[in-house]
Enzyme design. Structure first.
Site, PDB file in Angstrom:
ATOM      1  N   LYS A 154     -22.921  17.976   6.636  1.00 22.14           N
ATOM      2  CA  LYS A 154     -21.981  18.116   7.746  1.00 22.14           C
ATOM      3  C   LYS A 154     -21.896  16.840   8.579  1.00 22.14           C
ATOM      4  O   LYS A 154     -20.849  16.533   9.157  1.00 22.14           O
ATOM      5  CB  LYS A 154     -22.401  19.294   8.640  1.00 22.14           C
ATOM      6  CG  LYS A 154     -21.362  19.662   9.681  1.00 22.14           C
ATOM      7  CD  LYS A 154     -20.053  20.045   9.025  1.00 22.14           C
ATOM      8  CE  LYS A 154     -19.003  20.424  10.054  1.00 22.14           C
ATOM      9  NZ  LYS A 154     -17.713  20.745   9.429  1.00 22.14           N
ATOM     10  N   SER A 190       0.820  -1.201   0.000  1.00 20.70           N
ATOM     11  CA  SER A 190       0.000   0.000   0.000  1.00 20.70           C
ATOM     12  C   SER A 190       0.862   1.262   0.000  1.00 20.70           C
ATOM     13  O   SER A 190       1.676   1.469  -0.890  1.00 20.70           O
ATOM     14  CB  SER A 190      -0.943  -0.040   1.205  1.00 20.70           C
ATOM     15  OG  SER A 190      -1.927   0.951   1.108  1.00 20.70           O
TER      16      SER A 190
END
Length: 352
Positions: free
Chosen positions: A233, A181
């Site tokens: 939000k 990764s």
């Protein structure tokens, strides 16, 4: 018998010595009378006992003072040593008079801003290694499962910049146990990559995860009360039901980050990569498989690369280390609760 009776009784009280002896010789039993009071204990023996007790207490006090002084000196010595190690940490200074060598920079563990393998630590070590005139090459020794794409990207970009600034110095990445990764993201910026035949290499993908607690809250009878300004939000709030449009948007973010990862690997490896669609699927490969796919250039260890490829067997470690004080704080486990809560409540984006 009262005191008055005893005074009037002729047989009560003291008798002449001779008379008392005669009574005893005649077999008469002595009559009751006033007894002579016992004398107090011998005062000399008591004083010796008190003197021994006082001397023992004084000796104990002197012994306590000596131990107190010893522990004070021990504490001051420990603090002095700790301050000295903080001021001059072992292994952090590089002798500029060292002869020609291969500069070593280690990348161990998760790649994150608050870890030892952070971009600040790695980049700082890389700059020092490149600036050292006696370092003929830079070797990245990698043993990491990956981590933050941002931190990995910082290191990748800095390696590219340093290679352009110091074209005479090559960068070699050596993967030990795992270089996956974000760790492979960094390795792909090197000129060449090496690994062991059993090393784990690749995992070119992006993952983000979290938890949903809505079912648990219903069973416990807990009501979620959330107040926001802005339609998104509370995006992917773990205490609210999952929204399909939010999942679609988040997937687009992951796809975009994955695209950046793929472009970086292609730019670093070029035409050495095999034409295999599985390369960027997130799969992880052994060292032998990675060599066949063009993910690495060869099989070998750090010492092999320094000796056979670079031609300078001497390795000088430029890696940033934790200070002794940081080690002590980490051992106390102060950040355990914060780390656990962060894993439970946050959705962290990682390269995997």
């Amino acid at each position: 018998m009262t005191d008055w009776d005893s005074d009037n009784n002729p047989d009560w009280g003291d008798k002449p010595v001779g008379q008392e002896s005669k009574d005893q010789e005649g077999g008469a039993k002595p009559k009751a009378g006033r007894k002579t009071p016992n004398l107090p204990p011998e005062t000399g023996r008591d004083w010796k006992l008190i003197e021994k007790l006082v001397m023992s207490l004084q000796s104990e006090q002197r012994r306590s003072r000596r131990w107190g002084i010893f522990f004070k000196f021990l504490t001051f010595g420990y603090l002095f040593l700790l301050l000295f190690m903080l001021k001059f940490p072992l292994g952090d200074t590089i002798d500029s008079a060292t002869g020609k060598h291969t500069a070593l920079v280690e990348i161990n563990g998760p790649i994150a801003a608050d870890e030892l393998a952070s971009a600040d630590n790695i980049v700082g070590a890389l700059r020092t290694a490149f600036e050292e005139k006696n370092a003929v090459a830079v070797l990245l020794r990698i043993n990491s499962p990956g981590g933050s794409p941002v931190q990995s990207g910082y290191v990748y970009d800095e390696i590219k910049r340093l290679r352009e600034e110091y074209p005479e110095k090559k960068v070699y990445a050596v993967i030990s146990d795992v270089g996956a990764s974000g760790a492979y993201y960094i390795a792909s910026a090197a000129d060449e990559i090496y690994a062991n035949r059993a090393s784990l290499v690749g995992s070119i993908g992006v993952v983000a995860g979290g938890f949903g607690f809505t079912g648990v809250m219903e069973k416990l009878g807990v009501e979620r009360r959330l107040y926001t300004a802005g339609d998104n939000k509370a995006f992917l709030d773990p205490f609210s039901p999952e929204q399909k449009e939010e999942v679609v948007f988040w997937q687009s973010v992951l796809e975009n980050t994955h695209k950046q990862f793929i472009e970086a690997v292609k730019a670093g490896r070029g035409d050495r990569l095999a034409d295999d669609e599985r390369l960027f699927s997130g799969l992880i490969w052994s060292g032998e498989q990675a060599q066949e796919l063009g993910l690495i250039d060869g099989l070998g260890s750090s010492s092999f690369v320094a000796r056979q490829i670079v031609g300078q067997e001497d390795l000088v470690d430029y890696s940033r280390r934790k200070s002794p004080l940081q080690d002590i704080v980490d051992q106390l486990g102060v950040a355990f609760g914060e780390g656990f809560a962060g894993q439970m409540l946050e959705s962290r984006l990682e390269l995997r």
